[in-house]
Scaffold this motif. Structure first.
Motif, PDB file in Angstrom:
ATOM      1  N   ASN A   1      63.304  58.110  22.485  1.00  0.00           N
ATOM      2  CA  ASN A   1      63.668  58.886  23.862  1.00  0.00           C
ATOM      3  C   ASN A   1      62.695  59.009  24.481  1.00  0.00           C
ATOM      4  N   ALA A   2      61.388  58.781  24.698  1.00  0.00           N
ATOM      5  CA  ALA A   2      60.862  58.682  25.122  1.00  0.00           C
ATOM      6  C   ALA A   2      61.349  57.541  26.558  1.00  0.00           C
ATOM      7  N   ALA A   3      61.653  56.166  25.896  1.00  0.00           N
ATOM      8  CA  ALA A   3      62.339  54.882  26.535  1.00  0.00           C
ATOM      9  C   ALA A   3      63.388  56.026  27.303  1.00  0.00           C
ATOM     10  N   TYR A   4      64.482  56.668  26.394  1.00  0.00           N
ATOM     11  CA  TYR A   4      65.200  57.075  26.896  1.00  0.00           C
ATOM     12  C   TYR A   4      65.174  57.541  28.139  1.00  0.00           C
ATOM     13  N   ARG A   5      64.484  58.832  28.066  1.00  0.00           N
ATOM     14  CA  ARG A   5      64.264  59.361  29.170  1.00  0.00           C
ATOM     15  C   ARG A   5      62.892  58.548  31.021  1.00  0.00           C
ATOM     16  N   MET A   6      62.240  57.781  30.778  1.00  0.00           N
ATOM     17  CA  MET A   6      62.151  56.916  31.396  1.00  0.00           C
ATOM     18  C   MET A   6      62.924  56.377  32.200  1.00  0.00           C
ATOM     19  N   LEU A   7      64.237  55.695  31.192  1.00  0.00           N
ATOM     20  CA  LEU A   7      64.897  54.960  31.136  1.00  0.00           C
ATOM     21  C   LEU A   7      66.283  55.322  32.189  1.00  0.00           C
ATOM     22  N   GLY A   8      66.746  56.337  31.353  1.00  0.00           N
ATOM     23  CA  GLY A   8      68.110  57.036  31.461  1.00  0.00           C
ATOM     24  C   GLY A   8      70.140  56.817  30.685  1.00  0.00           C
ATOM     25  N   ASN A   9      68.863  55.315  29.619  1.00  0.00           N
ATOM     26  CA  ASN A   9      70.540  54.585  29.731  1.00  0.00           C
ATOM     27  C   ASN A   9      70.401  53.804  28.086  1.00  0.00           C
ATOM     28  N   PRO A  10      71.063  54.857  27.245  1.00  0.00           N
ATOM     29  CA  PRO A  10      70.670  54.247  25.706  1.00  0.00           C
ATOM     30  C   PRO A  10      71.005  52.603  25.636  1.00  0.00           C
ATOM     31  N   ASP A  11      71.315  51.964  25.930  1.00  0.00           N
ATOM     32  CA  ASP A  11      71.226  50.282  25.607  1.00  0.00           C
ATOM     33  C   ASP A  11      69.880  49.819  25.717  1.00  0.00           C
ATOM     34  N   ASP A  12      69.468  50.310  27.097  1.00  0.00           N
ATOM     35  CA  ASP A  12      68.162  50.050  27.626  1.00  0.00           C
ATOM     36  C   ASP A  12      66.836  50.378  26.856  1.00  0.00           C
ATOM     37  N   ALA A  13      67.188  52.029  26.526  1.00  0.00           N
ATOM     38  CA  ALA A  13      66.190  52.270  25.664  1.00  0.00           C
ATOM     39  C   ALA A  13      66.031  51.866  24.524  1.00  0.00           C
ATOM     40  N   ALA A  14      66.828  51.426  23.978  1.00  0.00           N
ATOM     41  CA  ALA A  14      66.825  50.063  22.386  1.00  0.00           C
ATOM     42  C   ALA A  14      66.386  49.582  22.600  1.00  0.00           C
ATOM     43  N   ASP A  15      66.273  48.599  23.580  1.00  0.00           N
ATOM     44  CA  ASP A  15      66.064  47.267  24.196  1.00  0.00           C
ATOM     45  C   ASP A  15      64.589  47.525  24.250  1.00  0.00           C
TER      46      ASP A  15
END
Lengths: 250, 181
Positions: free
Chosen positions: B34-48
């Motif tokens: 979730n932190a990565a998602y909010r930093m990146l705004g994109n679920p695929d990038d957040a998963a990576d």
């Protein structure tokens, strides 16, 4: 116009970080200022919107994928005895990656008695060519002794840092004012070192004990012969101990 | 998770115990994602980023110093990886590029979904050093001190960055009519 003091108090209150005295001060100021109350209302709205953003569900397969892809290091008494450990963080397509892997493998698993100068040899493996010394910095305080030297080998800029400290010291290498193209870091991990890279503008490392590490940059396509300065900051517990600059040249 | 329990699990991982690794990953993965998602705004990038974060942390866990908190370490890797990911993709997202959060509240779905997108877009418009403190504060539940440990900055810097970040977000959301000034 309300001043920053009341804004700071309101922000601190939202984070639950105010003392009783500060809360009382905030209440008093809010009672006297319509504008401060409007500011509080706006900030409370923002706080609520942020808190209402829904949690994102993780992709179903992600947990299993993480577990599948992690190879835990196998610790053994001999491997982690008093031997120096060498490790490199190599990323972003560094040209000498293959050579580095070979070198790291040899040093990590094969040597308990690495002669002085091997770190320099490893640097040389990663960035061949004659070293041109460009700039250096050395200092000693009660907490830390350090030398930092900047050299160029062909189209690679290398910053070598040596540290000796009793307590954890953070070193921040800020290269935002340059056009240097960050490539990788290399560590001589005889003590505790954690390196955190912000690849476009800075590298941070926390070190304790005796330590050597190096930061590598490539020459960017747009680089001019005279670069901006690299800034080094040494700090302990968030307090700046020493700051200096080194000037790269191509 | 208590520090003692966390240390036990870290030690077990250092000895190659994959069950301990499973527990650690399960405990932190949602927050990191979730932190990565909010930093990146994109679920695929957040998963990576989530995957890379755990791989880097766990494959170097033999170098982890228990003097530090494991979660500080892993969040720091996550924030740095998110920033690196942003640099790599040279993000130029607009509001329309941000992928909406699925299924918010029951009765104001359309409204809150749109507002959620706007708030995320405004978050994405912040400079990374501001965005990272907001993310760690709101989506990882960290205190000033913990954010300082994670980002390796003094608490007063955390406070000032959070202040500036909120001010910018408030101004922009007022401009969009979402917050009334």
């Amino acid at each position: 116009m309300i001043d920053d003091r009341i804004k700071n108090l309101i922000n601190g209150a939202m984070d639950g970080e105010l003392t009783d005295a500060e809360l009382a001060e905030m209440d008093q100021q809010l009672g006297q200022s319509e504008e401060a109350r409007r500011y509080l209302a706006g900030m409370a709205d923002l706080d609520a919107y942020l808190k209402k953003l829904p949690e994102q569900a993780m992709p179903d397969e992600l947990h299993a994928e993480i577990l599948r892809n992690v190879d835990l290091p196998v610790q053994s008494a001999t491997k982690h005895s008093n031997a120096r450990e060498w490790s490199g963080l190599y990323r972003y397509g560094f040209a000498a990656a293959a050579g580095l892997l070979l070198a790291v493998g040899i040093y990590q698993f094969g040597s308990d008695s690495i002669a002085p100068g091997d770190f320099d040899q490893l640097v040389g493996t990663m960035a061949p060519g004659a070293a041109v010394e460009l700039d250096s910095l050395a200092f000693e305080t009660d907490e830390v002794r350090s030398t930092a030297s900047l050299e160029r080998r062909q189209d690679t800029m290398i910053l070598n840092i040596q540290l000796d400290s009793a307590e954890p010291i953070e070193v921040r290498v800020d290269f935002e004012g340059t056009s240097l193209d960050f490539q990788t870091t290399l560590e001589d991990q005889r003590s505790n070192l954690q390196v955190f890279e912000g690849a476009t503008s800075e590298v941070r490392a926390i070190s304790q004990g005796q330590q050597k590490f190096a930061v590598f940059w490539h020459r960017a396509d747009t680089a001019s012969d005279q670069e901006g300065a690299i800034t080094l900051e040494y700090s302990s517990d968030g307090t700046l101990i020493r700051q200096g600059t080194l000037v790269p040249r191509w | 998770m208590h520090k003692e329990r966390e240390n036990e699990l870290v030690e077990a991982c250092q000895k190659g115990d994959r069950n301990a690794m499973d527990i650690l990953v399960r405990h932190y993965e949602r927050t990191v994602y979730n932190a990565a998602y909010r930093m990146l705004g994109n679920p695929d990038d957040a998963a990576d980023v989530t995957q890379v974060t755990f791989i880097k942390a766990l494959e170097h866990i033999d170098r982890f110093n228990p003097k530090f908190k494991f979660f500080s370490w892993i969040y720091r890797i996550a924030v740095n990886e998110s920033i690196n990911q942003l640099k790599r993709r040279k993000s130029t997202e607009s509001v329309s590029d941000i992928q909406a959060a699925p299924g918010p509240g029951p009765d104001e779905m359309l409204h809150s979904e749109q507002v959620g997108k706007e708030v995320q877009a405004v978050l994405m418009s912040l400079r990374e050093e501001y965005r990272s403190v907001v993310v760690l504060k709101y989506f990882s539940g960290c205190s000033y001190r913990e954010i300082g440990e994670i980002l390796q900055i003094p608490e007063k810097t955390v406070k000032s960055r959070l202040f500036s970040a909120r001010q910018q977000m408030k101004d922009r959301l007022e401009g969009l009519g979402i917050i009334t000034g």
